[in-house]
Every structure is written in C-alpha cells, then in structure tokens.
Design a protein around this motif. Structure first.
Motif, PDB file in Angstrom:
ATOM      1  N   ALA A  56     -22.898  14.656  41.789  1.00  0.00           N
ATOM      2  CA  ALA A  56     -24.338  14.919  41.614  1.00  0.00           C
ATOM      3  C   ALA A  56     -24.797  16.146  42.403  1.00  0.00           C
ATOM      4  O   ALA A  56     -25.928  16.584  42.242  1.00  0.00           O
ATOM      5  CB  ALA A  56     -25.148  13.695  42.037  1.00  0.00           C
ATOM      6  N   GLY A  57     -23.912  16.665  43.285  1.00  0.00           N
ATOM      7  CA  GLY A  57     -24.260  17.867  44.034  1.00  0.00           C
ATOM      8  C   GLY A  57     -24.490  17.635  45.514  1.00  0.00           C
ATOM      9  O   GLY A  57     -24.857  18.558  46.239  1.00  0.00           O
ATOM     10  N   CYS A  58     -24.291  16.389  45.973  1.00  0.00           N
ATOM     11  CA  CYS A  58     -24.418  16.127  47.409  1.00  0.00           C
ATOM     12  C   CYS A  58     -23.338  16.916  48.145  1.00  0.00           C
ATOM     13  O   CYS A  58     -22.234  17.117  47.640  1.00  0.00           O
ATOM     14  CB  CYS A  58     -24.251  14.639  47.712  1.00  0.00           C
ATOM     15  N   ASP A  59     -23.681  17.386  49.353  1.00  0.00           N
ATOM     16  CA  ASP A  59     -22.752  18.216  50.121  1.00  0.00           C
ATOM     17  C   ASP A  59     -21.722  17.375  50.863  1.00  0.00           C
ATOM     18  O   ASP A  59     -20.623  17.847  51.174  1.00  0.00           O
ATOM     19  CB  ASP A  59     -23.530  19.090  51.102  1.00  0.00           C
ATOM     20  N   ASP A  60     -22.103  16.150  51.190  1.00  0.00           N
ATOM     21  CA  ASP A  60     -21.196  15.245  51.904  1.00  0.00           C
ATOM     22  C   ASP A  60     -21.787  13.843  51.789  1.00  0.00           C
ATOM     23  O   ASP A  60     -22.869  13.674  51.224  1.00  0.00           O
ATOM     24  CB  ASP A  60     -21.092  15.674  53.377  1.00  0.00           C
ATOM     25  N   TYR A  61     -21.081  12.852  52.316  1.00  0.00           N
ATOM     26  CA  TYR A  61     -21.643  11.500  52.286  1.00  0.00           C
ATOM     27  C   TYR A  61     -21.363  10.811  53.611  1.00  0.00           C
ATOM     28  O   TYR A  61     -20.447  11.176  54.351  1.00  0.00           O
ATOM     29  CB  TYR A  61     -21.063  10.677  51.136  1.00  0.00           C
ATOM     30  N   ILE A  62     -22.180   9.840  53.925  1.00  0.00           N
ATOM     31  CA  ILE A  62     -22.031   9.015  55.121  1.00  0.00           C
ATOM     32  C   ILE A  62     -22.077   7.576  54.640  1.00  0.00           C
ATOM     33  O   ILE A  62     -22.946   7.219  53.842  1.00  0.00           O
ATOM     34  CB  ILE A  62     -23.177   9.299  56.118  1.00  0.00           C
TER      35      ILE A  62
ATOM     36  N   GLU B  58     -29.572  11.048  40.704  1.00  0.00           N
ATOM     37  CA  GLU B  58     -30.474  11.803  39.824  1.00  0.00           C
ATOM     38  C   GLU B  58     -31.454  12.646  40.652  1.00  0.00           C
ATOM     39  O   GLU B  58     -31.729  13.797  40.309  1.00  0.00           O
ATOM     40  CB  GLU B  58     -31.227  10.839  38.892  1.00  0.00           C
ATOM     41  N   ALA B  59     -31.962  12.069  41.741  1.00  0.00           N
ATOM     42  CA  ALA B  59     -32.870  12.829  42.606  1.00  0.00           C
ATOM     43  C   ALA B  59     -32.158  14.076  43.143  1.00  0.00           C
ATOM     44  O   ALA B  59     -32.724  15.166  43.156  1.00  0.00           O
ATOM     45  CB  ALA B  59     -33.364  11.946  43.752  1.00  0.00           C
ATOM     46  N   THR B  60     -30.896  13.916  43.548  1.00  0.00           N
ATOM     47  CA  THR B  60     -30.118  15.054  44.060  1.00  0.00           C
ATOM     48  C   THR B  60     -29.917  16.102  42.967  1.00  0.00           C
ATOM     49  O   THR B  60     -30.084  17.302  43.211  1.00  0.00           O
ATOM     50  CB  THR B  60     -28.758  14.576  44.593  1.00  0.00           C
ATOM     51  N   ARG B  61     -29.591  15.645  41.752  1.00  0.00           N
ATOM     52  CA  ARG B  61     -29.405  16.595  40.642  1.00  0.00           C
ATOM     53  C   ARG B  61     -30.675  17.402  40.406  1.00  0.00           C
ATOM     54  O   ARG B  61     -30.623  18.618  40.213  1.00  0.00           O
ATOM     55  CB  ARG B  61     -29.018  15.849  39.361  1.00  0.00           C
ATOM     56  N   ARG B  62     -31.821  16.727  40.448  1.00  0.00           N
ATOM     57  CA  ARG B  62     -33.089  17.437  40.206  1.00  0.00           C
ATOM     58  C   ARG B  62     -33.386  18.441  41.318  1.00  0.00           C
ATOM     59  O   ARG B  62     -33.825  19.555  41.047  1.00  0.00           O
ATOM     60  CB  ARG B  62     -34.244  16.436  40.084  1.00  0.00           C
TER      61      ARG B  62
END
Ligand code: MN
Length: 128
Positions: A97-103, A63-67
C-alpha cells in the motif's frame, strides 16, 4: 520546533498510551480515529511522520495510506504501519500500500521511537 506525529488508531487505550509516550519523548501528536480522518488530517496538520494502524473503521489503513501516498504533496511523508503481531499478511499488504515500514502490535515504545528516528533522523537537541 517539535516534530509532529499523526497517530491513526481507533483503539482508545492504544491511542492514549502511544500519545503519552510520544509526547514524553518530545513529539507533538495529532490524532485520527479512522481512515477518513487520517486522509483529512494530512493536509490540515502536515505531519512529519504518520503512524498508521491498519485495521480501522470507514477506510482501513492500507487504503488511507494509498490515498495519502498518491498525492504528490504528501507522498514523501513516511508512513509506519501498526500491524497485528500474528498477521504476516498485514505486513506485506502494508508495504504494497506504500507504507515505508511496519511495527508490530503490541507496540514496543523503544522500537517505535527507533523506527521514527530512522525515518526522520535523530531529534534535534537529543543526547543520543
Ligand atoms: Mn485498529
């Protein structure tokens, strides 16, 4: 000028370790301890990249990423999600949610630094 990482992480040990390693690698680090703080920290600190734990108090990392991404002033800031190793669903949700990548966690610092450089380009003045 040092490049600025916003680290969003509620676990104090992870926060300490990742901050230490990023600072050692030449980054400036600003911290948010929950999702609300993360959303507030972006206009305040204007980070170059955001490391976003997905499991957070108040509002979660999705949700933080979406905002953050829904605000056109900040939508270009890369967000790298920190997801639990075993939770495949987390990665899908992070990208949705719109994150560019994940670790995946536990964080491998070499992987982390490589991903940051991939989204930002190499650190100015670095040998590699
Ligand atoms: Mn967490």
């Amino acid at each position: 000028m040092k490049r600025k990482v916003l680290l969003v992480e509620d676990n104090p040990q992870n926060r300490y370790l990742i901050t230490f390693l990023l600072q050692k690698s030449g980054y400036e680090v600003v911290i948010a301890e929950d999702g609300e703080e993360a959303v507030e920290a972006v206009p305040q600190h204007r980070p170059d990249v955001i490391l976003m734990d997905v499991q957070l108090p108040k509002i979660d990392g999705y949700e933080a990423t979406r905002r953050i991404k829904s605000d056109e002033r900040f939508s270009a800031i890369p967000v790298l999600a920190l997801t639990a190793h075993s939770m495949k669903g987390d990665r899908t949700k992070a990208l949705e949610a719109g994150c560019d990548d994940y670790i995946t966690k536990p964080v491998d610092i070499d992987v982390l630094l490589r991903r940051i450089e991939e989204v930002l380009g190499p650190q100015p003045g670095s040998a590699s």
